[in-house]
Motif scaffolding. Structure first.
Motif, PDB file in Angstrom:
ATOM      1  N   PHE A  18       0.720  -1.203  -0.100  1.00 46.77           N
ATOM      2  CA  PHE A  18      -0.051  -0.019  -0.143  1.00 46.77           C
ATOM      3  C   PHE A  18       0.917   1.255   0.030  1.00 46.77           C
ATOM      4  CE2 PHE A  18      -3.728  -2.455   1.779  1.00 46.77           C
ATOM      5  CZ  PHE A  18      -4.412  -2.569   0.600  1.00 46.77           C
ATOM      6  N   GLN A  19       1.744   1.148   0.700  1.00 43.83           N
ATOM      7  CA  GLN A  19       2.833   2.462   0.531  1.00 43.83           C
ATOM      8  C   GLN A  19       3.328   2.649  -0.709  1.00 43.83           C
ATOM      9  OE1 GLN A  19       3.411   4.540   3.359  1.00 43.83           O
ATOM     10  NE2 GLN A  19       4.645   5.725   1.853  1.00 43.83           N
ATOM     11  N   SER A  22       0.836   4.183  -2.874  1.00 46.12           N
ATOM     12  CA  SER A  22       0.628   5.535  -2.514  1.00 46.12           C
ATOM     13  C   SER A  22       1.763   6.326  -2.996  1.00 46.12           C
ATOM     14  CB  SER A  22       0.607   5.951  -0.968  1.00 46.12           C
ATOM     15  OG  SER A  22      -0.611   4.826  -0.461  1.00 46.12           O
ATOM     16  N   ASP A  23       3.225   6.026  -2.839  1.00 50.37           N
ATOM     17  CA  ASP A  23       3.908   6.605  -3.497  1.00 50.37           C
ATOM     18  C   ASP A  23       4.094   6.601  -5.126  1.00 50.37           C
ATOM     19  OD1 ASP A  23       5.069   6.706  -1.034  1.00 50.37           O
ATOM     20  OD2 ASP A  23       6.689   5.224  -1.068  1.00 50.37           O
ATOM     21  N   THR A  60       1.284   6.585  -6.690  1.00 48.98           N
ATOM     22  CA  THR A  60       0.059   7.471  -6.839  1.00 48.98           C
ATOM     23  C   THR A  60       0.473   8.802  -6.819  1.00 48.98           C
ATOM     24  OG1 THR A  60      -1.469   5.902  -6.198  1.00 48.98           O
ATOM     25  CG2 THR A  60      -2.291   8.234  -6.411  1.00 48.98           C
ATOM     26  N   LEU A  61       1.237   8.972  -5.906  1.00 49.51           N
ATOM     27  CA  LEU A  61       1.720  10.838  -5.634  1.00 49.51           C
ATOM     28  C   LEU A  61       2.682  11.209  -6.805  1.00 49.51           C
ATOM     29  CD1 LEU A  61       2.362  10.735  -1.787  1.00 49.51           C
ATOM     30  CD2 LEU A  61       0.820  11.802  -2.968  1.00 49.51           C
ATOM     31  N   THR A 110      -0.282   0.889 -13.020  1.00 48.04           N
ATOM     32  CA  THR A 110      -0.834   0.592 -11.566  1.00 48.04           C
ATOM     33  C   THR A 110      -1.467  -0.399 -11.660  1.00 48.04           C
ATOM     34  OG1 THR A 110      -0.942   3.194 -11.437  1.00 48.04           O
ATOM     35  CG2 THR A 110      -2.450   1.884  -9.749  1.00 48.04           C
TER      36      THR A 110
END
Length: 164
Positions: free
Chosen positions: A87-88, A91-92, A94-95, A121
């Protein structure tokens, strides 16, 4: 007098026969009691052995359940760490995508990036999902291994013919 001597002899013979019968009966009774005690001792020993085996079997079962629980808890913790790491990373990713998208100069460039980003993704999520699924299957297999081993032992015990 001969009658009296005959009666005395018959009485003596009868007394001796009675005494012999009582002695034989006492010997037979003693042998029967000894055999009964021997059988009772053997039965008690067999019952004690069966109780000890049942106790050992139960102890080994408890150890297997404890080991399986430990393996499961450790595995769940590892799966949780893997999930959080995935998940991290997502998230990275996605950012980074948002930063890149905010820097595009045209609608065409934005559409191309969005298509590429979505594909990347999706592929990443699918690969990560497969990894988590494989890890979960390995966890299930390893955590149930001690219990499966005890089931094998139980089936072997059930399959053995009873000792006569």
């Amino acid at each position: 007098m001969k009658n009296q001597a005959d009666v005395k002899k018959v009485m003596t013979d009868a007394a001796q026969a009675g005494q012999k019968a009582m002695e034989d009966g006492a010997v037979q009774a003693r042998v029967a009691v000894e055999k009964g005690l021997e059988q009772a001792n053997k039965t008690a020993a067999d019952l004690l052995k069966a109780a000890e085996e049942a106790s050992e079997f139960g102890r080994a079962n408890l150890e297997a359940v404890t080991k399986a629980s430990q393996l499961y808890m450790t595995g769940v913790q590892d799966l949780s760490r893997q999930t959080m790491a995935l998940f991290q990373a997502l998230s990275d990713h996605t950012l980074e995508g948002v930063k890149t998208l905010s820097a595009v100069k045209s609608l065409k460039e934005a559409a191309e990036f969005q298509a590429s980003f979505t594909k990347t993704t999706f592929e990443r999520a699918m690969n990560d999902g497969v990894k988590l699924q494989e890890a979960a299957f390995k966890l299930a297999e390893s955590s149930f291994a001690p219990i499966n081993a005890r089931l094998t032992v139980a089936m072997e015990k059930v399959g053995k013919p009873l000792a006569a």
